[in-house]
Design a protein around this motif. Sequence first.
Motif, short mmCIF file in Angstrom:
data_model
loop_
_atom_site.label_atom_id
_atom_site.label_comp_id
_atom_site.label_asym_id
_atom_site.label_seq_id
_atom_site.Cartn_x
_atom_site.Cartn_y
_atom_site.Cartn_z
N ARG A 1 0.84 -1.20 0.00
CA ARG A 1 0.00 0.00 0.00
C ARG A 1 0.87 1.24 0.00
NH1 ARG A 1 -4.12 0.12 3.55
NH2 ARG A 1 -4.15 2.40 3.51
N LYS A 2 0.26 2.37 -0.39
CA LYS A 2 1.01 3.61 -0.49
C LYS A 2 0.98 4.40 0.82
CE LYS A 2 1.27 7.86 -3.25
NZ LYS A 2 0.70 8.62 -4.39
N ASP A 3 -0.21 4.51 1.42
CA ASP A 3 -0.37 5.30 2.66
C ASP A 3 -0.13 4.44 3.89
OD1 ASP A 3 -1.05 7.52 1.15
OD2 ASP A 3 -3.18 6.96 1.12
N CYS A 4 0.49 5.03 4.91
CA CYS A 4 0.76 4.32 6.17
C CYS A 4 -0.46 4.38 7.07
CB CYS A 4 1.97 4.94 6.88
SG CYS A 4 2.41 4.11 8.42
N THR A 5 -0.73 3.25 7.72
CA THR A 5 -1.86 3.19 8.67
C THR A 5 -1.39 3.12 10.12
OG1 THR A 5 -1.92 0.77 8.53
CG2 THR A 5 -3.32 2.00 6.98
N GLY A 6 -0.10 3.35 10.38
CA GLY A 6 0.43 3.30 11.73
C GLY A 6 -0.14 4.39 12.63
N PRO A 7 -0.10 4.20 13.94
CA PRO A 7 -0.65 5.19 14.88
C PRO A 7 0.22 6.45 14.92
CG PRO A 7 0.52 3.51 16.09
CD PRO A 7 0.51 3.06 14.66
N TRP A 8 -0.43 7.53 15.39
CA TRP A 8 0.28 8.80 15.56
C TRP A 8 0.57 9.01 17.04
CZ3 TRP A 8 2.02 12.31 11.91
CH2 TRP A 8 1.69 12.01 10.59
N GLN A 9 1.81 9.36 17.34
CA GLN A 9 2.26 9.54 18.73
C GLN A 9 2.45 11.02 19.03
OE1 GLN A 9 6.41 8.91 20.04
NE2 GLN A 9 5.58 7.24 21.30
N ALA A 10 1.77 11.48 20.10
CA ALA A 10 1.93 12.86 20.57
C ALA A 10 2.80 12.85 21.81
CB ALA A 10 0.57 13.47 20.87
N ARG A 11 3.90 13.59 21.79
CA ARG A 11 4.82 13.65 22.92
C ARG A 11 4.69 15.00 23.64
NH1 ARG A 11 9.79 13.15 19.49
NH2 ARG A 11 8.23 13.80 17.96
N TYR A 12 4.74 14.95 24.97
CA TYR A 12 4.61 16.18 25.75
C TYR A 12 5.33 16.00 27.07
CZ TYR A 12 1.08 13.54 28.35
OH TYR A 12 0.44 12.59 29.10
N ARG A 13 5.51 17.09 27.79
CA ARG A 13 6.11 17.05 29.12
C ARG A 13 5.05 17.46 30.15
NH1 ARG A 13 11.42 16.10 29.33
NH2 ARG A 13 12.62 16.31 27.41
N ASP A 14 4.97 16.65 31.21
CA ASP A 14 3.99 16.96 32.27
C ASP A 14 4.53 18.09 33.14
OD1 ASP A 14 5.86 15.87 34.00
OD2 ASP A 14 4.83 13.96 34.21
N PRO A 15 3.73 18.56 34.14
CA PRO A 15 4.20 19.67 34.99
C PRO A 15 5.52 19.40 35.70
CG PRO A 15 1.84 19.37 35.26
CD PRO A 15 2.32 18.22 34.42
N ALA A 16 5.87 18.11 35.92
CA ALA A 16 7.13 17.78 36.57
C ALA A 16 8.30 17.72 35.59
CB ALA A 16 7.00 16.44 37.30
N GLY A 17 8.02 17.92 34.31
CA GLY A 17 9.08 17.91 33.30
C GLY A 17 9.37 16.55 32.72
N ARG A 18 8.58 15.55 33.11
CA ARG A 18 8.81 14.21 32.58
C ARG A 18 8.26 14.08 31.16
NH1 ARG A 18 7.19 13.00 37.97
NH2 ARG A 18 5.05 12.83 37.21
N GLN A 19 9.01 13.37 30.30
CA GLN A 19 8.57 13.13 28.93
C GLN A 19 7.45 12.09 28.93
OE1 GLN A 19 10.15 14.47 25.81
NE2 GLN A 19 8.13 13.80 25.11
N ARG A 20 6.33 12.44 28.34
CA ARG A 20 5.18 11.54 28.26
C ARG A 20 4.75 11.42 26.81
NH1 ARG A 20 2.94 11.41 33.43
NH2 ARG A 20 1.83 9.56 32.69
#
Length: 417
Positions: free
Chosen positions: A34-53
């Motif tokens: 197939r041409k288009d990817c169906t993989g999930p999208w990952q959103a990365r952020y930092r919580d109030p303590a600065g931890r990567q989530r």
Amino acid sequence: MARKARNNPRQKRSKSCGCKLCTEEYRPGEKSTRKDCTGPWQARYRDPAGRQRAKQFAGKGAKAKAEAFLDKTRDQVRTGSFVDLDRGQITLEEWREKWRPAQRIGDNTRETADSVWTNHVQPHFGKWRLQSISNMDVEAWVADRVRAVGVATIEKAFRMLDGMLTSALRDRRIAYNPCDGVRLPKAQPKHPDDVLPPTYDQLAEIRACVPEHFRDMLVVAEETGLRWGELIGLRRCNVDLEGLSLQVRETIIQVRGKAVRKAYPKSAAGSRSVPLSDRAARAIKRHLERCPASSARTAPASGMHKEELVFRSVGGGVLGRSNFWRVWTAAADKAGVSRKATNPVTGRVERWPHLHDVRHAFASRLHSLGVPEADAQKILGHERGAKITWLYTHASANSVERVRSALDGGGLRAVAS
């Protein structure tokens, strides 16, 4: 300052996808399907303590959902309204292990709280995850518990659950407290005659039916309004028979079935001086002649030192509430004073009068003698006004003398010792 990632959100490779990139990573050498990817999208952020989530979104519109999530989360972190829903996945039992040590309460109050948790909250909600408890779940639980144990007990259980979930809300583990808006049922009102304290004539009839060893103790209770723990915890060193007063400096509480000596105050009003009427002084003198007590003064931390107690059991030990309750109820039945009524909600048989009603009778007596409400409040050891001490003004400096004077000659009909 770290640079903002340009590939956030990003698409993750998927084994089930047949696009060129996913095929190269998981099935090298195979031809893409197939041409288009169906993989999930990952959103990365930092919580109030600065931890990567990170949080992943799959399915149709996954990229838009990830972008919207990032915008919302960054705004919540910036404004301080961020709630970490993942941290709310722990069970109520697990949360209690974190919550309980932070509660600044006394040993006897903690024992009561443990009993409420074990008997009413844990059996229903213990295994539930914080995030899964809804408002309707709490409503249904309250309705069920009221039918089983009555309004007074469910109030304690509800306050505990509400306190635990309020702390979870403040700790940003849940988005809202499901106890908010839950209305507890009101207790069925009692007939006014059923809430009146016993008269002193009725107390005299009960006292005549208890073993002689306890009669003087009940006289002192009638003349001072001491709480049960204060009465059985009264030490000889705190009784001034010449000055006709006693000092409430400590109490005895029950912790896990064991009598424990506890220093006051529970509140600022707990430590106080209480006047002794002539009748009370005679009762103490008479009792000490039969059962002498040591006048030594020891610190509560040094142990019970039961030889210092003015009022003890027949065997010389600390008086137990449950043991004396059997003596009290048997005497009330024999005197023909007791009343029994079946609670229409729980079906349990309730008795009157209780031993604590002696204190209510004393408060009513002060009121009938015209003792100012602030003076009564001070002698009874109330930090705030209560239903048995009516309205209060400022206590006068000579409140002890005024109360003693009223008790000894304030117009109340003499009560035989």
